[in-house]
Motif scaffolding. Structure first.
Motif, mmCIF file in Angstrom:
data_model
loop_
_atom_site.group_PDB
_atom_site.id
_atom_site.type_symbol
_atom_site.label_atom_id
_atom_site.label_comp_id
_atom_site.label_asym_id
_atom_site.label_seq_id
_atom_site.Cartn_x
_atom_site.Cartn_y
_atom_site.Cartn_z
ATOM 1 N N THR A 52 0.890 -1.159 0.000
ATOM 2 C CA THR A 52 0.000 0.000 0.000
ATOM 3 C C THR A 52 0.927 1.207 0.000
ATOM 4 N N ASN A 87 0.372 -6.670 -7.002
ATOM 5 C CA ASN A 87 -0.379 -5.425 -7.153
ATOM 6 C C ASN A 87 0.248 -4.259 -6.393
ATOM 7 N N ILE A 88 -0.251 -3.083 -6.734
ATOM 8 C CA ILE A 88 0.040 -1.884 -5.943
ATOM 9 C C ILE A 88 -1.302 -1.366 -5.448
ATOM 10 N N THR A 89 -1.444 -1.284 -4.154
ATOM 11 C CA THR A 89 -2.685 -0.758 -3.583
ATOM 12 C C THR A 89 -2.582 0.766 -3.537
ATOM 13 N N ASP A 90 -3.321 1.403 -4.437
ATOM 14 C CA ASP A 90 -3.242 2.869 -4.505
ATOM 15 C C ASP A 90 -4.575 3.537 -4.157
ATOM 16 N N ALA A 110 0.682 8.196 -4.186
ATOM 17 C CA ALA A 110 0.860 6.824 -4.701
ATOM 18 C C ALA A 110 2.032 6.755 -5.685
ATOM 19 N N ALA A 114 5.249 4.499 -5.008
ATOM 20 C CA ALA A 114 5.388 3.362 -5.928
ATOM 21 C C ALA A 114 6.765 3.443 -6.599
ATOM 22 N N GLU A 132 1.584 -5.655 -12.914
ATOM 23 C CA GLU A 132 1.609 -4.882 -11.671
ATOM 24 C C GLU A 132 0.339 -4.025 -11.613
ATOM 25 N N ARG A 134 -2.801 -1.809 -10.620
ATOM 26 C CA ARG A 134 -3.116 -0.777 -9.619
ATOM 27 C C ARG A 134 -4.622 -0.731 -9.454
ATOM 28 N N THR A 136 -6.658 1.631 -8.847
ATOM 29 C CA THR A 136 -7.352 2.714 -9.547
ATOM 30 C C THR A 136 -7.639 2.363 -11.009
#
Ligand code: AMP
Ligand code: ZN
Length: 478
Positions: A52, A87-90, A110, A114, A132, A134, A136
């Motif tokens: 995150t 993933n990237i939690t944005d 973010a 990131a 990867e 995101r 959003t």
């Protein structure tokens, strides 16, 4: 009995006959090591929960990134096509809070963290993943999945929220081995008036006008944390994935909830065939976490240690065990790399060789990613290399060492690069060793045996062993 054998189940080539199904992985769901049999050997799918992005990564966050990078490298050696998503939690309330504090859009926070995460991972030799995602970028898929869960009777809307009704999924609690009644009695769940049951968890929640939000059938709002991974895994990898990974802290509630959502949205299909969880990285036996405030940031550690040493330090313990982080562990990793690169340097220019890492090395890694045992095999190669005087054998051992290193994400620099940038300040070069040997010879010739012994002991503390033979002094790295 060695030879190349075409495995009928996993469809890869291996050099041993005694086992058709080489890889074993510990599955949190069964609580046991299991033979890894992919659902489709032509497409291996792996999803790992990423960060995150509201602050810099600490060394605990780096552990799953490095461990699952090794697993991805190993899988890529064995299977023709691996799809690895992290993933990237944005979208997250902590990102909202950080953005509000600075008076900027959440995207600014973010993007900043990131980018910092990517920098840290690159320094640690973590290869980019195939996907990867995101959050959003996947809000429509998240909304669609929530709609399906409502339609199938597993979720309900109430006061702008959508909740997953845990008692509609009989398997709830199986992954983290929790009993639903105990969970509710323990009240480690948020009680709220819009919930039918305190254990029900949020899939969607309303946003106030000053909070980031997306239009949805339930009004303007934002997704809960768990649904994002279910939706992104489905979109990128399919309904059933081979491997799902993350830190053990994620087993409950995050993975338990992901599993409930995905299984129920897919008509009861298995979500992840193998659940892998890394143990905590600790400092003074306490879990390193932002909430406890005992964090060591990767970017700070990188200021005084080469990324490769940080990576090796993270791999010295088995991934499921707790790993205590301290300066000595890092210094030890640096010394080990001095030895490894030292052996490559001392081997001199050798002919090119196609030799691969030995079967024992792969067997160690394929035994539930046993990196300590794999590293022991690596040092076994080094020991033989340091003793070898046969050019063909040296060439083979150097190739084996580089190959084993590539699976662990180590030893991919030249020894010149390592000793120019990465080595310990006190790392001893070959020239220094030779000079010390000349001095020792002179001391002995002058019958100053005490000085000769002092030089020998000094070299020993710096990892170099001297042997006196009838042909003179010989040295090797310990
Ligand atoms: P977070 O950004 O807190 O969601 O964490 C990202 C990843 O790091 C998750 O897979 C966590 O399980 C993992 N993680 C967080 N803290 C630690 C720790 N102290 N040791 C090992 N893994 C951790
Ligand atoms: Zn997740």
């Amino acid at each position: 009995m060695a030879g190349v054998h075409r495995c009928t189940v996993n469809r890869y080539s291996c050099a041993v006959f005694y086992c058709e199904f080489l890889m074993q992985l510990h599955n949190t769901l069964s609580g046991q090591k299991e033979v890894f049999v992919p659902q489709n050997p032509d497409r291996i799918t792996m999803y790992v929960c990423g960060p995150t992005v509201y602050s810099f990564a600490h060394i605990g966050n780096a552990r799953p990134a490095v461990v699952f990078d090794v697993l991805a490298r190993l899988l890529r050696r064995r299977y023709p096509h691996v799809e690895y998503a992290r993933n990237i939690t944005d979208i997250d309330d902590k990102i909202n809070a950080a953005a509000a504090k600075e008076g900027v859009e959440i995207g600014v926070i973010a993007a900043r963290y990131a980018a910092a995460y990517h920098e840290d991972l690159a320094a640690l030799g973590v290869a980019p993943t195939d996907h990867e995602p995101r959050v959003t970028e996947h809000v429509p898929e998240i909304i669609a999945m929530i709609e399906r869960l409502i339609a199938s009777g597993h979720a309900y809307a109430a006061e702008g929220h959508v909740l997953f009704e845990v008692k509609r999924y009989a398997g709830y609690g199986e992954l983290s081995k929790r009993d639903l009644r105990e969970m509710l009695a323990g009240a480690r769940v948020e009680v709220a008036p819009y919930k039918k049951d305190p254990g029900d968890f949020v899939l969607w929640k309303p946003s106030t006008p000053d909070q980031p939000g997306w239009e949805s059938p339930w009004g303007r709002g934002r997704p809960g944390w768990h649904i994002e991974c279910s939706a992104m895994a489905e979109t990128l990898l399919g309904e059933t994935i081979d491997i799902h990974g993350g830190g053990i802290d994620l087993a409950f509630p995050h993975h338990e909830n992901e599993r409930a959502q995905s299984v129920c949205a897919h008509g009861g299909k298995v979500f992840a065939r193998y659940w892998l969880h890394n143990g905590f990285l600790t400092m003074d036996s306490e879990k390193m976490s932002k909430s406890l405030g005992n964090v060591l940031l990767v970017k700070e550690i990188r200021k005084h240690a080469p990324g490769e040493a940080i990576r090796l330090a993270l791999l010295t313990g088995h991934y499921r065990q707790p790993l205590d982080w301290n300066d000595e562990a890092l210094a030890d990793a640096k010394r080990k790399l001095d030895r490894l690169y030292g052996a490559l340097r001392d081997a001199g220019d050798v002919a090119a060789s196609e030799a691969q890492a030995p079967a024992a090395f792969f067997a160690a890694l394929e035994d539930d990613i046993n990196t300590p045992a794999a590293l022991a095999e690596l040092f076994e190669i080094v020991r033989t290399l340091n003793k070898s005087e046969d050019p063909a054998e040296k060439a083979r051992l150097v190739a084996e060492l580089r190959d084993a290193g590539s699976v662990l994400g180590l030893l991919q620099q030249t020894h010149q690069q390592w000793f120019a940038h990465g080595a310990n300040d006190d790392a001893i070069s070959e020239a220094e060793i030779e000079a010390a040997l000349v001095a020792r010879l002179a001391a002995k010739a002058a019958k100053n045996y005490a000085e000769g012994d002092r030089i020998r002991d000094d070299l020993k503390t710096r990892g170099v062993l001297i042997e006196d033979s009838k042909d003179g002094q010989r040295w090797r790295r310990a």
